[in-house]
Design a protein around this motif. Sequence first.
Motif, short mmCIF file in Angstrom:
data_model
loop_
_atom_site.label_atom_id
_atom_site.label_comp_id
_atom_site.label_asym_id
_atom_site.label_seq_id
_atom_site.Cartn_x
_atom_site.Cartn_y
_atom_site.Cartn_z
N ALA A 171 5.09 -52.11 49.45
CA ALA A 171 4.91 -53.32 50.03
C ALA A 171 3.65 -53.25 49.98
CB ALA A 171 5.73 -53.52 51.19
N GLU A 172 2.64 -52.21 50.65
CA GLU A 172 1.53 -52.13 50.84
C GLU A 172 0.55 -52.38 49.56
OE1 GLU A 172 0.54 -48.82 54.57
OE2 GLU A 172 1.12 -48.21 52.95
N LEU A 173 1.37 -51.96 48.44
CA LEU A 173 0.47 -51.90 47.33
C LEU A 173 0.38 -53.37 46.87
CD1 LEU A 173 -0.86 -50.58 44.63
CD2 LEU A 173 1.59 -50.10 44.01
N TYR A 174 1.71 -54.10 46.93
CA TYR A 174 1.73 -55.52 46.55
C TYR A 174 0.91 -56.11 47.37
CZ TYR A 174 5.68 -54.82 43.14
OH TYR A 174 6.33 -54.55 41.86
N LEU A 175 0.91 -56.01 48.55
CA LEU A 175 0.08 -56.85 49.71
C LEU A 175 -1.41 -56.99 49.11
CD1 LEU A 175 -0.10 -58.37 52.27
CD2 LEU A 175 -0.43 -56.44 53.49
N LYS A 176 -1.91 -55.54 48.70
CA LYS A 176 -3.28 -55.44 48.36
C LYS A 176 -3.54 -56.10 46.93
CE LYS A 176 -6.68 -52.06 47.36
NZ LYS A 176 -6.96 -50.72 47.70
N HIS A 177 -2.40 -55.98 46.05
CA HIS A 177 -2.82 -56.66 44.67
C HIS A 177 -2.67 -57.94 44.46
CE1 HIS A 177 -2.82 -55.91 40.41
NE2 HIS A 177 -1.98 -56.88 40.32
N TYR A 178 -1.58 -58.51 45.15
CA TYR A 178 -1.12 -60.05 44.80
C TYR A 178 -1.75 -60.75 45.90
CZ TYR A 178 2.25 -58.21 41.53
OH TYR A 178 2.63 -57.48 40.08
N MET A 198 8.11 -52.69 63.61
CA MET A 198 6.45 -52.58 64.15
C MET A 198 5.56 -52.10 63.55
SD MET A 198 6.37 -54.82 66.59
CE MET A 198 4.67 -54.34 67.15
N ARG A 199 6.07 -51.44 62.20
CA ARG A 199 4.99 -50.79 61.38
C ARG A 199 3.95 -51.64 61.02
NH1 ARG A 199 6.67 -46.10 58.21
NH2 ARG A 199 4.92 -46.27 56.92
N GLN A 200 2.80 -51.06 61.04
CA GLN A 200 1.75 -52.08 60.54
C GLN A 200 1.56 -52.01 59.09
OE1 GLN A 200 -0.03 -53.40 63.05
NE2 GLN A 200 -1.80 -54.45 62.02
N LEU A 201 1.46 -53.42 58.69
CA LEU A 201 1.54 -53.74 57.04
C LEU A 201 0.35 -54.71 56.98
CD1 LEU A 201 2.58 -53.51 54.32
CD2 LEU A 201 4.21 -55.54 54.67
N GLY A 202 -0.85 -54.23 56.48
CA GLY A 202 -1.93 -54.85 56.67
C GLY A 202 -2.49 -55.24 57.66
N ASP A 252 13.67 -50.67 53.42
CA ASP A 252 14.35 -49.94 54.11
C ASP A 252 13.81 -48.28 54.09
OD1 ASP A 252 16.61 -51.64 54.73
OD2 ASP A 252 16.92 -51.80 52.58
N THR A 253 13.01 -48.00 53.55
CA THR A 253 12.71 -46.59 53.15
C THR A 253 11.12 -46.62 53.32
OG1 THR A 253 12.48 -46.47 50.81
CG2 THR A 253 14.77 -46.19 51.85
N GLU A 254 10.43 -45.15 53.43
CA GLU A 254 8.89 -45.08 53.26
C GLU A 254 8.66 -45.58 51.91
OE1 GLU A 254 5.42 -44.38 54.68
OE2 GLU A 254 7.24 -44.00 55.78
N ALA A 255 9.41 -45.09 50.97
CA ALA A 255 8.81 -45.60 49.49
C ALA A 255 8.88 -47.15 49.50
CB ALA A 255 9.92 -45.17 48.45
N ASP A 256 9.75 -47.81 50.03
CA ASP A 256 9.65 -49.25 49.94
C ASP A 256 8.55 -49.89 50.66
OD1 ASP A 256 12.19 -49.44 48.82
OD2 ASP A 256 13.27 -49.76 50.66
N PHE A 257 8.19 -49.18 51.87
CA PHE A 257 7.09 -49.71 52.44
C PHE A 257 5.47 -49.34 51.83
CE2 PHE A 257 3.72 -49.69 55.99
CZ PHE A 257 4.18 -50.58 56.77
N LYS A 258 5.69 -48.42 50.97
CA LYS A 258 4.37 -47.91 50.41
C LYS A 258 4.40 -48.93 49.02
CE LYS A 258 2.86 -44.14 52.47
NZ LYS A 258 1.80 -44.48 53.24
N SER A 291 16.55 -48.40 63.30
CA SER A 291 16.49 -48.16 61.94
C SER A 291 16.55 -46.72 61.46
CB SER A 291 15.47 -48.74 61.22
OG SER A 291 15.24 -48.31 59.74
N GLN A 292 17.58 -46.19 60.83
CA GLN A 292 17.74 -44.76 60.44
C GLN A 292 16.86 -44.22 59.36
OE1 GLN A 292 21.92 -44.25 60.16
NE2 GLN A 292 22.33 -43.77 62.29
N ARG A 293 16.56 -44.95 58.36
CA ARG A 293 16.07 -44.61 57.33
C ARG A 293 14.34 -44.77 57.60
NH1 ARG A 293 18.64 -46.94 52.24
NH2 ARG A 293 19.21 -48.53 53.43
N LEU A 294 14.08 -45.55 58.28
CA LEU A 294 12.48 -45.73 58.68
C LEU A 294 12.36 -46.20 59.99
CD1 LEU A 294 9.55 -45.83 57.00
CD2 LEU A 294 10.08 -48.37 56.86
N PRO A 295 12.47 -45.18 61.10
CA PRO A 295 12.27 -45.57 62.45
C PRO A 295 11.07 -46.52 62.76
CG PRO A 295 12.93 -43.19 62.01
CD PRO A 295 12.60 -43.90 60.64
N GLY A 296 11.14 -47.39 63.61
CA GLY A 296 10.25 -48.17 64.23
C GLY A 296 9.91 -49.24 63.19
N LYS A 297 10.71 -49.55 62.06
CA LYS A 297 9.89 -50.15 60.77
C LYS A 297 9.61 -51.67 61.17
CE LYS A 297 14.24 -51.66 58.82
NZ LYS A 297 15.02 -51.83 57.43
#
Length: 220
Positions: free
Chosen positions: A211-218, A22-26, A203-209, A14-20
């Motif tokens: 997702a973190e917010l939605y995971l926590k909130h919902y 395997m990025r830790q989400l929750g 696809d981007t760091e903003a998207d990942f952030k 991934s060019q816009r979010l390298p290693g995405k």
Amino acid sequence: MKNYLVLIPARAGSQRLPGKNMRQLGDKPLVGHSLAYAQDNGFSNMVVTSNDARVLEYAKEVGVEVIKRPDALAGNEEPVVTALQHAVDQLQKKYDAVILLQPTNPLRPEGLLNEAVSVFEQEGCDSLMTVSRSEHKLGTISNHQFIPYNYQMGQRSQDLEPLFYENGLLYIFKTELLKQGKLLGAKNYPLIVDHPFAEIDIDTEADFKKAELYLKHYTN
């Protein structure tokens, strides 16, 4: 019930979010959410196709079959259908249909998968895709002028003609479609999803952030 294969494509590079993937989400990496979702909904025939050694190792650790995706089928311009074709061709067992879960859509409504399978079977579909309604006032720009596309100036948002977008949460399609290089068939069912998780496509760091917010909130 048909014989389903859950396929999860998770390429490296991934060019816009390298290693995405395997990025830790929750409490788990991005790819782990799709694996856990399928397992939690009672699906055990799962395969991860990837050219990322870390993804392949993780999938093995959680007891999921893996297919090493050739680098030639993992470029930025390569369509996902070729990776899916390759994965299915490597398997000895034959399946009636494929459920595609993309790691970039890690958050899904709890009962969506089983609902989608039920609709797919009841409707006798070739394929099924999830969609959500767009509430945006859209237009084009020509000669520095904004030209409304789906509304008239001054029209209320709630009076817009219903338009829908492909949200990517999941796809189901007959395995025979893959032989034709297709994911969607002539009889394709658009399953409407009205849930905030449909907004998450990473696809981007903003998207990942987000997702973190939605995971926590919902989910808490």
